[in-house]
Design a protein around this motif. Structure first.
Motif, PDB file in Angstrom:
ATOM      1  N   PHE A 157       0.814  -1.227   0.000  1.00  0.00           N
ATOM      2  CA  PHE A 157       0.000   0.000   0.000  1.00  0.00           C
ATOM      3  C   PHE A 157       0.835   1.258   0.000  1.00  0.00           C
ATOM      4  O   PHE A 157       0.516   2.222  -0.707  1.00  0.00           O
ATOM      5  CB  PHE A 157      -0.940  -0.034   1.204  1.00  0.00           C
ATOM      6  N   ASP A 158       1.921   1.283   0.740  1.00  0.00           N
ATOM      7  CA  ASP A 158       2.674   2.534   0.824  1.00  0.00           C
ATOM      8  C   ASP A 158       3.581   2.779  -0.372  1.00  0.00           C
ATOM      9  O   ASP A 158       4.375   3.716  -0.379  1.00  0.00           O
ATOM     10  CB  ASP A 158       3.443   2.633   2.145  1.00  0.00           C
ATOM     11  N   TRP A 159       3.450   1.963  -1.415  1.00  0.00           N
ATOM     12  CA  TRP A 159       4.095   2.267  -2.686  1.00  0.00           C
ATOM     13  C   TRP A 159       3.237   3.224  -3.528  1.00  0.00           C
ATOM     14  O   TRP A 159       3.722   3.790  -4.500  1.00  0.00           O
ATOM     15  CB  TRP A 159       4.307   0.998  -3.505  1.00  0.00           C
ATOM     16  N   TYR A 160       1.960   3.350  -3.173  1.00  0.00           N
ATOM     17  CA  TYR A 160       1.007   4.031  -4.036  1.00  0.00           C
ATOM     18  C   TYR A 160       0.609   5.405  -3.503  1.00  0.00           C
ATOM     19  O   TYR A 160       0.279   5.557  -2.332  1.00  0.00           O
ATOM     20  CB  TYR A 160      -0.271   3.211  -4.182  1.00  0.00           C
ATOM     21  N   GLY A 161       0.632   6.388  -4.407  1.00  0.00           N
ATOM     22  CA  GLY A 161      -0.087   7.608  -4.124  1.00  0.00           C
ATOM     23  C   GLY A 161      -1.568   7.337  -4.351  1.00  0.00           C
ATOM     24  O   GLY A 161      -1.936   6.561  -5.229  1.00  0.00           O
TER      25      GLY A 161
ATOM     26  N   PHE B 295       1.507   5.033  -9.061  1.00  0.00           N
ATOM     27  CA  PHE B 295       2.870   4.786  -8.590  1.00  0.00           C
ATOM     28  C   PHE B 295       3.730   6.042  -8.515  1.00  0.00           C
ATOM     29  O   PHE B 295       4.847   5.980  -8.052  1.00  0.00           O
ATOM     30  CB  PHE B 295       3.576   3.794  -9.518  1.00  0.00           C
ATOM     31  N   SER B 296       3.254   7.163  -8.997  1.00  0.00           N
ATOM     32  CA  SER B 296       4.081   8.359  -8.991  1.00  0.00           C
ATOM     33  C   SER B 296       4.394   8.811  -7.579  1.00  0.00           C
ATOM     34  O   SER B 296       3.582   8.659  -6.681  1.00  0.00           O
ATOM     35  CB  SER B 296       3.375   9.488  -9.742  1.00  0.00           C
ATOM     36  N   GLY B 297       5.542   9.396  -7.388  1.00  0.00           N
ATOM     37  CA  GLY B 297       5.906   9.890  -6.074  1.00  0.00           C
ATOM     38  C   GLY B 297       5.203  11.176  -5.702  1.00  0.00           C
ATOM     39  O   GLY B 297       5.065  11.498  -4.537  1.00  0.00           O
ATOM     40  N   ALA B 298       4.677  11.892  -6.686  1.00  0.00           N
ATOM     41  CA  ALA B 298       4.058  13.182  -6.423  1.00  0.00           C
ATOM     42  C   ALA B 298       2.550  13.028  -6.328  1.00  0.00           C
ATOM     43  O   ALA B 298       1.980  12.039  -6.772  1.00  0.00           O
ATOM     44  CB  ALA B 298       4.410  14.158  -7.536  1.00  0.00           C
ATOM     45  N   GLY B 299       1.878  14.005  -5.739  1.00  0.00           N
ATOM     46  CA  GLY B 299       0.426  14.014  -5.739  1.00  0.00           C
ATOM     47  C   GLY B 299      -0.085  14.226  -7.156  1.00  0.00           C
ATOM     48  O   GLY B 299       0.382  15.103  -7.860  1.00  0.00           O
ATOM     49  N   VAL B 300      -1.020  13.399  -7.582  1.00  0.00           N
ATOM     50  CA  VAL B 300      -1.543  13.451  -8.939  1.00  0.00           C
ATOM     51  C   VAL B 300      -3.004  13.868  -8.877  1.00  0.00           C
ATOM     52  O   VAL B 300      -3.795  13.268  -8.144  1.00  0.00           O
ATOM     53  CB  VAL B 300      -1.387  12.082  -9.635  1.00  0.00           C
TER      54      VAL B 300
END
Length: 123
Positions: A28-32, A99-104
């Motif tokens: 779960f903590d891989w995902y934004g 999967f992006s590190g930023a908020g989408v």
């Protein structure tokens, strides 16, 4: 990852609701994560998003100060607390993962979607 949204319902204006989105089948903590809303006759619109560890959030302007997105990575669950609900908040609310590190903030940026939960706010 599979997502299961819940917590919707029929409420009156100014009431509160808390939506949940349970994740399974992935780390779960891989995902934004994000919440989107689709109202009758409208396209799916961004509501809120949170980064992988919850350190950053973004909101659509009309829900700022009324909605709060947060996550519990130990429980593999995303939440959205909604207060001061308005009739225009009515719609099907979807949770989504990317999967992006930023908020989408766009629907096209999310790869995995839950089935949606209906929120209806009466005046």
């Amino acid at each position: 990852v599979q997502l299961q949204a819940s917590g919707g319902g029929l409420v009156q204006a100014e009431d509160s609701l808390k939506l949940s989105c349970a994740a399974s089948g992935g780390t779960f903590d891989w995902y934004g994560m994000g919440w989107f809303r689709q109202s009758l006759g409208k396209e799916r619109e961004f509501i809120a998003c949170v980064t992988q560890r919850g350190e950053s959030t973004s909101y659509e302007d009309s829900v700022k100060g009324r909605f709060a997105i947060f996550r519990d990575n130990a429980k593999n669950t995303l939440y959205q607390r909604m207060s001061g609900l308005r009739p225009e908040d009515t719609g099907v609310y979807y949770c989504a993962a990317q999967f992006s590190g930023a908020g989408v903030t766009t629907a096209s940026g999310y790869r995995w979607w839950g089935q949606g939960t209906q929120v209806t706010v009466s005046s």
